[in-house]
Design an enzyme around this catalytic site. Structure first.
Site, short mmCIF file in Angstrom:
data_model
loop_
_atom_site.label_atom_id
_atom_site.label_comp_id
_atom_site.label_asym_id
_atom_site.label_seq_id
_atom_site.Cartn_x
_atom_site.Cartn_y
_atom_site.Cartn_z
N THR A 478 28.49 -25.17 67.61
CA THR A 478 28.28 -25.66 66.25
C THR A 478 28.97 -26.99 65.98
O THR A 478 28.57 -27.71 65.08
CB THR A 478 28.83 -24.62 65.28
OG1 THR A 478 30.11 -24.20 65.80
CG2 THR A 478 27.94 -23.40 65.21
N PRO A 645 27.67 -35.89 59.99
CA PRO A 645 26.21 -35.88 59.90
C PRO A 645 25.52 -35.68 61.25
O PRO A 645 24.38 -35.22 61.30
CB PRO A 645 25.86 -37.26 59.34
CG PRO A 645 27.13 -37.94 59.04
CD PRO A 645 28.28 -37.12 59.51
N LYS A 646 26.22 -36.01 62.32
CA LYS A 646 25.58 -35.88 63.63
C LYS A 646 25.55 -34.42 64.10
O LYS A 646 24.50 -33.88 64.44
CB LYS A 646 26.32 -36.74 64.66
CG LYS A 646 25.57 -36.82 65.96
CD LYS A 646 26.27 -37.71 66.97
CE LYS A 646 25.34 -37.94 68.17
NZ LYS A 646 26.07 -38.52 69.30
N GLY A 715 29.15 -25.25 54.42
CA GLY A 715 28.80 -24.64 55.70
C GLY A 715 27.34 -24.80 56.02
O GLY A 715 26.48 -24.88 55.14
N GLU A 718 22.92 -21.69 59.45
CA GLU A 718 21.88 -20.74 59.10
C GLU A 718 20.86 -21.29 58.10
O GLU A 718 19.68 -20.98 58.20
CB GLU A 718 22.54 -19.45 58.61
CG GLU A 718 22.98 -18.64 59.82
CD GLU A 718 24.11 -17.69 59.57
OE1 GLU A 718 25.11 -18.13 58.98
OE2 GLU A 718 24.00 -16.53 59.98
MO1 MOS Z 1 25.56 -15.63 62.72
S1 MOS Z 1 23.93 -14.36 62.79
O1 MOS Z 1 26.39 -15.21 61.36
O2 MOS Z 1 26.38 -15.52 64.13
#
Ligand code: MOS
Length: 751
Positions: A478, A645-646, A715, A718
Site C-alpha cells: 500500500t 499522490p503517487k 485512508g 478500498e
Molecule cells: Mo482489507 S479486505 O481490510 O485487508
C-alpha cells in the site's frame, strides 16, 4: 505528474508524489518475503487437503511416506493432541464469532480442501514426493454448499465485534415503494472470489533452544499472528517474535492467521528444528473467499426522480462453524437522501470454509447492487444516471442524521464527469458506436468508511540527525513505509533520507493489522504525535544550549525544516537539529506515542466518517465475437488529505482493476454436486491481465477534513474498487441494452 524524489533542500513532504522508499529493494529482489528466509537444517512441510466436503477420515496410513529417507514426520489428527486451544473456548481469539477452524483437531471434515496432513522432510521435493504416499480414507456425509437452494434458510446475525453493524431500517419503505410513481425491482447475484495475492501464503519458523521462535509470516498483522501462536501453543509472547517486513499482496487474506502458520509452528516445536510451510496456488483456494451473495433491490421514486423508498436485502453464505459478517446493505441507507429505507442482511451456513474479508468487503458487493439498481431506476424514469445521483445527493448522513466530518462526493461527480466527457453521452442504449463496436458509458457512486483504530509509534532521534520510527504495522503493498517516512520527515523538519520507518515486527509498539484502509489515518496520526513529542524535546534542549538563540523564544516561533530549527522572525537565528543533540551530550531522544488522543476521538464521534467516489467507465462490445472490453475509466475519489499522490494513485489503480475483474472476470466456480471450488489456479481463475486493463485516470478531489485527525487523512485503497463493477455493468447495459444481474458478466450471459 512528476514522480521524482524530493531533494534535501525542501522538507515539506506531505502531498508530494515521493517514490516508494522500499521501491529499490522490491525491484532488485532484495526485499525478502516470508517464504524466502533460509537457515541451515531448514525442514519443509507439504500440506495435504481433503478431497471431500464433509464427512470423516476413517483411516490414515503414513508408513510408506515415512520409509522415504529424509522424511521427518507426518502430522495428522491422529498424532496431534493436547494443544491448549483444542481444549479451551476460543470465542475471543479471532475475528469471527464461532470457533475458528482448528487443523488436525479431529477426524471430522468440514469443507472441501480442508488441510488434513502435513508431511515434513529435509527438502521440499522429498516432502512433496512423500505426500503422494500418504493414504487417507474418507467416509462422505451429506453436504450442502448451494446458497441458491437455501435462500429461505437465512438467519439474521447479531452485531459483532468486527465492525459489523446490524442494518437499521427507517420510515415505512414498503408503503413508500407502493406509492412511488416509478419503481424498479431486481435481484443480483455474484459467485465466490478468492483473494489470490501474488505471494503464496508461507511461514518460515526459525527454532532456537527452549522453544524460542522467530517466525517470518505472510500476514497483514504481525501481532495477530503472534497472539495466535502464543495462545494456540501456550507460549509466552517474549518467546515468539513474528516478522513480516514485506508482503506480496493480501487483499484481506492476511487479516487472520492462515493454517500454514499453525502447521509450521507445530512441526518446529515438535521436531525442535526450523520449518517452512508454503501453500501451493491450489491451496490458496482452500481458505477465505468473498462470500457468494444474493441481493434484492427495490427502489421507488417520484416523477422528478427523488427517492421515495429503498429496500435492500442481502443473503450471504457463511461456514457451519463461524459467523462471517460484513456490511453489505448498510450503504444503501447512507448514500442518498431517502426517508423510507428497509434493510435486511441474512446468512446461510453451508459446508464451506469460512468466508473472509476481501477487497472492500460488503461495500464492493452491496454498492454494486445498489448502483446497478440506481441505473435501472434512471432508465425507468427516463433521466440521466448522473442526474439521478445529483437529485438525491445528501450533505448529511441520512442513516445517522448527522453531518459527515467532510464529504466532497459532489466534486467527484463534477470532475469525474468532466474528465470523462459524460455530457457527450447519448442516452439511449445501443446508440453509441465505433465502427462495428457498440460503445457503452456507465457510471456509479462509491462509499467506504474512514476508520481509525488505536495505534502507536516509537521514534528515536540520534546525534547524527537520523530519525528512526517504528510501529508493528504492515505494508501490504500500500505504501505504508513511504507515507510514514513522509509524515515523520515533515513533522520534524528532516530531510527524507534521514528518516527510516520500520514495520512488520511484533517487537515494535502496537498497531493493528493493516485492513479497512485505516493505516494511513491510524498509524499516520501516531507517527505525527510521536514526532511532535520529539520536536518538543529537541526544542527544550535547543533552548538550554550555551548561547542558544532560542532562550526567550517559544516553539511556535520557530520552524523545523531542512534539518534545522530556525527563528520565524530572524532566519539568521538557526541551529541544526543534529547539533542540538551533539551539543547537549544526549545519546538519543526517544518517544513513544500513546493511543489516539481522547480529545480527537470525542470530536470524531459526533460525525459520520466516510470516503466517497464517482466512477465513469467506457466499454466496447464486439457482438460478433461476444467480447466486452473496458476501454476507459475515470475514478474520482474524495478521501481527505492525500499524503502521497503517487502511491495513492497506485492504490486506486489496483482497486479499479479489481473492480473490472469483479465485473467481467473473477469467479470461483463452486460445483454443488461435489461441494468443491473447481477452478483453483490462475489458468482457470481469471483476473485481468495488461491487455484487459484500459487507460485509467485517477482524480483526487480536494477535501479538507479538520475533524477526522490532525492530518485530515481518511485512508485509501478500498474506495478504489467500490463502484467500479457497477459502472462497468451499467456501461454494458448502455452498450447492449441488456441488463446482466449475475456477476461476473461473461459473454454467455450477454449474447
Ligand atoms: Mo482489507 S479486505 O481490510 O485487508
Amino acid at each position: 505528474m512528476n514522480a521524482s524524489n524530493t531533494t534535501n533542500t525542501d522538507t515539506s513532504y506531505i502531498g508530494r508524489p515521493v517514490n516508494r522508499v522500499d521501491g529499490v529493494l522490491k525491484v532488485t529482489g532484495k526485499a525478502q518475503y516470508a517464504g524466502e528466509y533460509n537457515t541451515s537444517g531448514l525442514l519443509h512441510g507439504i500440506v495435504i487437503c481433503s478431497p471431500i466436503p464433509r464427512g470423516k477420515i476413517t483411516s490414515v496410513s503414513t508408513s510408506d511416506a515415512l520409509k522415504v529417507k529424509g522424511v521427518k514426520k507426518v502430522f495428522t489428527h491422529e498424532n496431534v493432541k493436547g494443544l491448549p486451544w483444542f481444549d479451551l473456548s476460543y470465542k475471543d481469539m479471532e475475528l469471527l464469532p464461532g470457533s475458528p477452524f482448528r487443523p488436525f483437531y479431529s477426524n471430522e471434515i468440514l469443507f472441501s480442501q480442508q488441510p488434513v496432513a502435513l508431511v515434513v522432510a529435509e527438502s521440499l521435493e522429498l516432502a512433496r514426493y512423500a505426500s503422494t504416499l500418504v493414504r487417507i480414507q474418507y467416509e462422505t456425509a451429506e453436504f450442502e454448499t448451494s446458497l441458491e437452494r437455501n435462500l429461505k434458510k437465512g438467519f439474521t446475525p447479531r452485531r459483532g465485534k468486527t465492525g459489523y453493524e446490524k442494518p437499521k431500517s427507517r420510515g415505512k419503505a414498503e408503503r413508500a415503494l407502493k406509492k412511488a410513481d416509478v419503481k424498479v425491482e431486481a435481484a443480483y447475484f455474484h459467485g465466490a472470489e478468492h483473494h489470490n495475492p501474488m505471494e503464496m501464503f508461507s511461514s518460515t519458523v526459525l527454532y532456537e533452544n527452549d522453544d524460542k521462535l522467530t517466525i517470518y509470516d505472510k500476514t497483514q498483522g504481525v501481532l495477530n499472528s503472534q497472539s495466535y501462536v502464543t495462545r494456540v501453543f501456550g507460549l509466552k509472547s517474549k518467546n515468539v517474535r513474528v516478522l513480516s517486513p514485506f508482503v506480496g499482496g493480501a487483499f484481506g487474506s492476511g487479516l487472520r492467521p492462515q493454517y500454514q502458520l499453525f502447521m509450521s509452528v507445530l512441526a518446529a516445536l515438535d521436531l525442535k528444528q526450523s520449518v517452512r510451510v508454503t501453500l501451493t496456488r491450489q491451496q490458496m483456494f482452500s481458505f477465505g473467499h468473498r462470500p457468494i451473495t444474493w441481493q434484492k433491490l427495490e427502489l421507488g421514486a417520484n416523477k422528478e426522480g427523488r427517492l421515495m423508498g429503498i429496500s435492500h436485502t442481502a443473503i450471504s453464505e457463511t461456514s457451519r462453524f463461524e459467523t462471517y459478517t460484513e456490511n453489505v446493505v448498510n450503504w444503501s441507507g447512507r448514500l442518498y437522501e431517502c426517508e423510507n429505507v428497509r434493510l435486511d442482511y441474512q446468512l446461510v451456513p453451508l459446508d464451506v470454509n469460512s468466508p473472509l474479508d476481501m477487497r472492500a468487503p460488503g461495500a464492493a458487493t452491496g454498492v454494486l447492487a445498489l448502483e446497478c439498481a440506481m441505473d435501472e431506476l434512471a432508465y425507468a424514469l427516463n433521466i440521466d444516471p448522473l442526474e439521478l445521483r445529483l437529485k438525491n445527493y445528501t450533505e448529511i448522513d441520512p442513516a445517522m442524521k448527522r453531518a459527515f466530518s467532510s464529504k466532497n462526493l459532489m466534486d467527484c461527480y463534477k470532475q469525474g464527469a468532466e474528465h470523462f466527457g459524460w455530457e457527450k453521452r447519448s442516452y439511449q442504449p445501443r446508440s453509441m458506436k465505433d465502427g462495428k463496436h457498440l460503445i457503452g458509458w456507465g457510471m456509479s457512486s462509491g462509499m467506504w468508511d474512514a476508520m481509525m483504530m488505536p495505534a502507536r509509534a516509537k521514534a528515536r532521534l540520534t546525534p547524527d540527525g537520523k530519525l528512526t520510527v517504528s510501529s508493528a504495522t504492515a505494508d501490504i503493498g500500500t505504501g505504508t513505509y513511504t507515507i510514514m517516512t513522509q509524515i515523520a520527515a515533515e513533522t520534524l523538519g528532516l530531510p527524507l533520507n534521514d528518516v527510516t520507518f520500520m514495520l512488520g515486527d511484533s517487537s515494535f509498539v502496537f498497531a493493528p493489522f493493516e485492513g479497512g484502509s485505516s493505516t494511513a489515518a491510524s498509524v499516520g496520526t501516531a507517527v505525527l504525535y510521536v514526532c511532535q513529542n520529539i520536536k518538543e524535546e529537541v526544542f527544550k534542549l535547543a533552548q538550554k544550549i550555551d548561547g542558544s538563540p532560542f532562550h526567550n523564544t517559544s516553539i511556535e516561533k520557530v520552524v523545523f525544516a531542512n534539518g534545522y530549527i530556525t527563528s520565524e522572525d530572524d532566519p539568521q537565528q538557526t541551529i541544526a537539529i543534529a547539533e542540538v543533540l551533539q551539543r547537549s551530550g544526549v545519546k538519543f531522544i526517544e518517544e513513544k506515542s500513546t493511543d489516539l488522543k481522547l480529545k480527537n476521538l470525542i470530536k470524531q464521534g459526533k460525525y459520520s466518517r466516510n470516503t466517497h467516489s464517482a466512477v465513469f467507465v467506457e466499454v466496447k462490445v464486439d457482438e460478433d465475437l461476444g467480447m466486452i472490453s473496458v476501454t476507459r475509466v475515470v475514478s474520482a475519489v474524495a478521501a481527505g488529505t492525500i499524503i502521497n499522490p503517487k502511491t495513492s494513485r497506485s492504490q486506486v489503480l489496483g482497486g479499479v482493476i479489481w473492480g473490472i475483474s469483479m465485473a467481467l472476470h473473477e469467479d470461483t466456480f463452486l460445483d454443488n454436486n461435489l461441494g468443491r471450488f473447481m477452478n483453483h489456479d490462475l489458468a482457470e481463475y481469471h483476473i485481468p491481465v495488461h491487455a484487459d486493463n484500459p487507460e485509467i485516470e485517477v482524480i483526487f478531489v480536494r477535501e479538507k477534513d479538520e475533524i477526522i485527525n490532525p492530518l485530515g487523512v481518511k485512508g485509501l485503497g478500498e474506495i478504489g474498487i467500490i463502484g467500479v463493477a457497477s459502472a462497468v455493468a451499467n456501461a454494458v447495459f448502455h452498450a447492449t441494452g441488456k441488463r446482466v444481474r449475475e456477476f461476473p458478466i461473461t459473454l454467455d450471459k450477454v449474447f
